[in-house]
Write an enzyme that holds these catalytic residues in place. Structure first.
Site, PDB file in Angstrom:
ATOM      1  N   HIS A 169      68.748  16.131  79.878  1.00 26.67           N
ATOM      2  CA  HIS A 169      67.501  16.885  79.934  1.00 26.67           C
ATOM      3  C   HIS A 169      66.708  16.394  81.136  1.00 26.67           C
ATOM      4  O   HIS A 169      66.608  15.190  81.360  1.00 26.67           O
ATOM      5  CB  HIS A 169      66.636  16.604  78.709  1.00 26.67           C
ATOM      6  CG  HIS A 169      67.162  17.217  77.453  1.00 26.67           C
ATOM      7  ND1 HIS A 169      67.769  18.441  77.407  1.00 26.67           N
ATOM      8  CD2 HIS A 169      67.129  16.774  76.185  1.00 26.67           C
ATOM      9  CE1 HIS A 169      68.096  18.717  76.166  1.00 26.67           C
ATOM     10  NE2 HIS A 169      67.730  17.717  75.395  1.00 26.67           N
ATOM     11  N   ASP A 191      71.575  23.830  79.537  1.00 29.79           N
ATOM     12  CA  ASP A 191      70.639  23.719  80.673  1.00 29.79           C
ATOM     13  C   ASP A 191      69.537  24.771  80.629  1.00 29.79           C
ATOM     14  O   ASP A 191      69.077  25.254  81.670  1.00 29.79           O
ATOM     15  CB  ASP A 191      71.379  23.842  82.028  1.00 29.79           C
ATOM     16  CG  ASP A 191      72.534  22.888  82.132  1.00 29.79           C
ATOM     17  OD1 ASP A 191      72.330  21.699  81.845  1.00 29.79           O
ATOM     18  OD2 ASP A 191      73.645  23.332  82.475  1.00 29.79           O
TER      19      ASP A 191
END
Ligand code: GDP
Length: 427
Positions: A41, A13
């Site tokens: 994403h 992340d």
């Protein structure tokens, strides 16, 4: 032209999606090389905000081919849903392709993931319960199903027979579940084959022809180095390799063709799921980082664990991946923090450690912090380095020194254009 690998240096992340989206502008081929729908994403561009779980990040660019590589495991239902959403939004401009060597996540993989997680109670890994590791287990056990098998019904039926024979013992004795039967699984696979057939290709030709044409290629990694199967905080790791080296096998790129490795980090650290995270904060600092940085999982919505920038993990990962560039995202999230801390080493009972040890040691180390002067002014939306306050530049310079790799991209907001490019490193 170059082949660029984009990978995460921390626990995942890191903001890789934004870097991929920005770099994919000039790219002819984006290949995703690891993981499955457990990762995601987030991309914010002129078309809106998109959470991509399986589709590679060049999908918004006309003329860009997007290949889900052999190193990936794919749940066809999730992929079809993602394709539908992109189609409805009218923004699937690039071409989408699935390698015939990528593996298929089947219903029992998801069931086993969930049952195992539940049976572990407090010791659960915190997986996303998407069936990722059971799919890799069957792949390694040589009973998995590939996308190439889906379009070969006779071969598929034989392979499913072998799989069901092996898996059924465990389904009954370990999980108390009914035994799997081949016909319903076969039927489901053949239905997927009908819809997905146009996307299934031999990835070898796709990649080799791009390399032969010297086209710009991006290889897209998911999750981060600290969750790598070999080098991460085992056993709290993912089931595939997240390293740039993994891109060679997972995408089918010969090692000497990768010329640029961009390691992505945030200006602080986050993690989802269990396992050591030395700089984790609890209380107000963590809450502020989480709220300002919107640190909630893209796949699960789970609140992320938050803490200060871990320079030890970043340097370890930068060296392990052979990074040529660092992209540091979310500098703007630190705008209101005072002071700002930077972890430069670990301390284990009075002994200083400058690299990432194995998980049991990492769980007991304490971070050694340097306190950095705060800038207390918004850097949000800055597009030039000279727009940054001196304190922010000092912070970045210290990060660059710690990592030993030039910082060439600085994120100052979620949009594609909220980025400072410093080619060759900080001035
Ligand atoms: P990935 O899995 O590494 O792509 O990371 P995520 O998808 O979880 O992305 C991190 C989140 O941060 C996304 O919501 C991005 O839109 C956002 N983001 C990326 N770069 C920046 C930045 O520089 N500043 C801010 N405020 N948000 C960013």
């Amino acid at each position: 032209m170059s082949v660029t690998a984009i990978i995460g240096l921390h626990w995942g992340d890191e903001g890789k999606g934004k870097v991929i989206d920005a770099l994919a502008q000039d790219t002819k081929l984006v290949v995703r090389y690891n993981g499955g729908a457990n990762a995601g994403h987030t991309i914010v561009n002129e078309f809106g905000t998109f959470r991509l779980h399986l589709v590679p990040g060049g999908i918004f660019n006309p003329g860009c081919r997007n290949l889900i590589g052999p190193g990936c495991v794919v749940n066809p239902d999730v992929l079809l849903q993602e394709i539908r959403e992109l189609n409805e939004a009218g923004h699937r401009r690039g071409e989408l392709l699935i390698s015939n060597r990528a593996h298929v996540t089947l219903d029992h993989h998801i069931l086993v993931d969930r049952l195992e997680e539940e049976s572990q109670g407090l010791h659960a890994h915190g997986t996303t319960k998407q069936g990722i590791w059971p799919t890799y287990v069957d792949k390694v056990g040589r009973i998995g199903v590939t996308f190439g098998d889906l379009v070969e019904p006779a071969y598929l039926e034989k392979q499913l027979g072998a799989m069901v024979r092996r898996v059924n013992g465990a389904m009954a004795s370990l999980y108390g579940q009914p035994r799997l039967q081949v016909p319903p699984i076969l039927e489901r696979c053949l239905r997927w084959a009908d819809t997905l057939r146009p996307y299934i290709v031999d990835g070898f030709e796709v990649v080799q022809s791009a390399l032969d044409a010297e086209a710009a290629v991006l290889v897209e990694g998911h999750l981060g180095t600290m969750r790598d199967l070999d080098w991460g905080i085992y056993p709290y790791v993912t089931s595939s390799t997240t390293l740039a080296g993994g891109a060679c096998a997972g995408a089918g790129i010969p090692p000497r063709r990768i010329t640029r490795v961009v390691g992505v980090v945030k200006a602080y650290t986050t993690a989802v799921g269990a396992g050591a995270m030395p700089t984790e904060e609890r209380g107000q600092i963590a809450d502020c980082l989480r709220e300002v940085g919107h640190e909630y999982g893209a796949t699960t919505g789970r609140p992320r664990r938050c803490g200060w920038f871990d320079g030890v993990a970043a340097r370890f990962a930068a060296r392990l991946n052979g990074c040529t560039d660092i992209a540091i995202m979310k500098l703007d999230v630190l705008d209101s923090f005072d002071p700002i801390r930077l972890c430069v080493a670990y301390d284990e009972g009075g002994k200083r450690i400058d690299t990432v040890p194995t998980a049991p040691i990492l769980e007991r180390v304490r971070p050694v912090y340097e306190e950095m002067a705060a800038w207390k002014r918004p850097v949000a939306g800055a597009t030039r380095y000279d727009q940054l306050p001196d304190e922010a530049r000092r912070f970045l310079t210290r990060v660059q020194d710690l990592c030993g790799v030039p910082i060439t991209w600085i994120g100052t907001g979620p949009r594609r254009e909220d980025m400072i490019h410093t080619p060759g490193g900080l001035p």
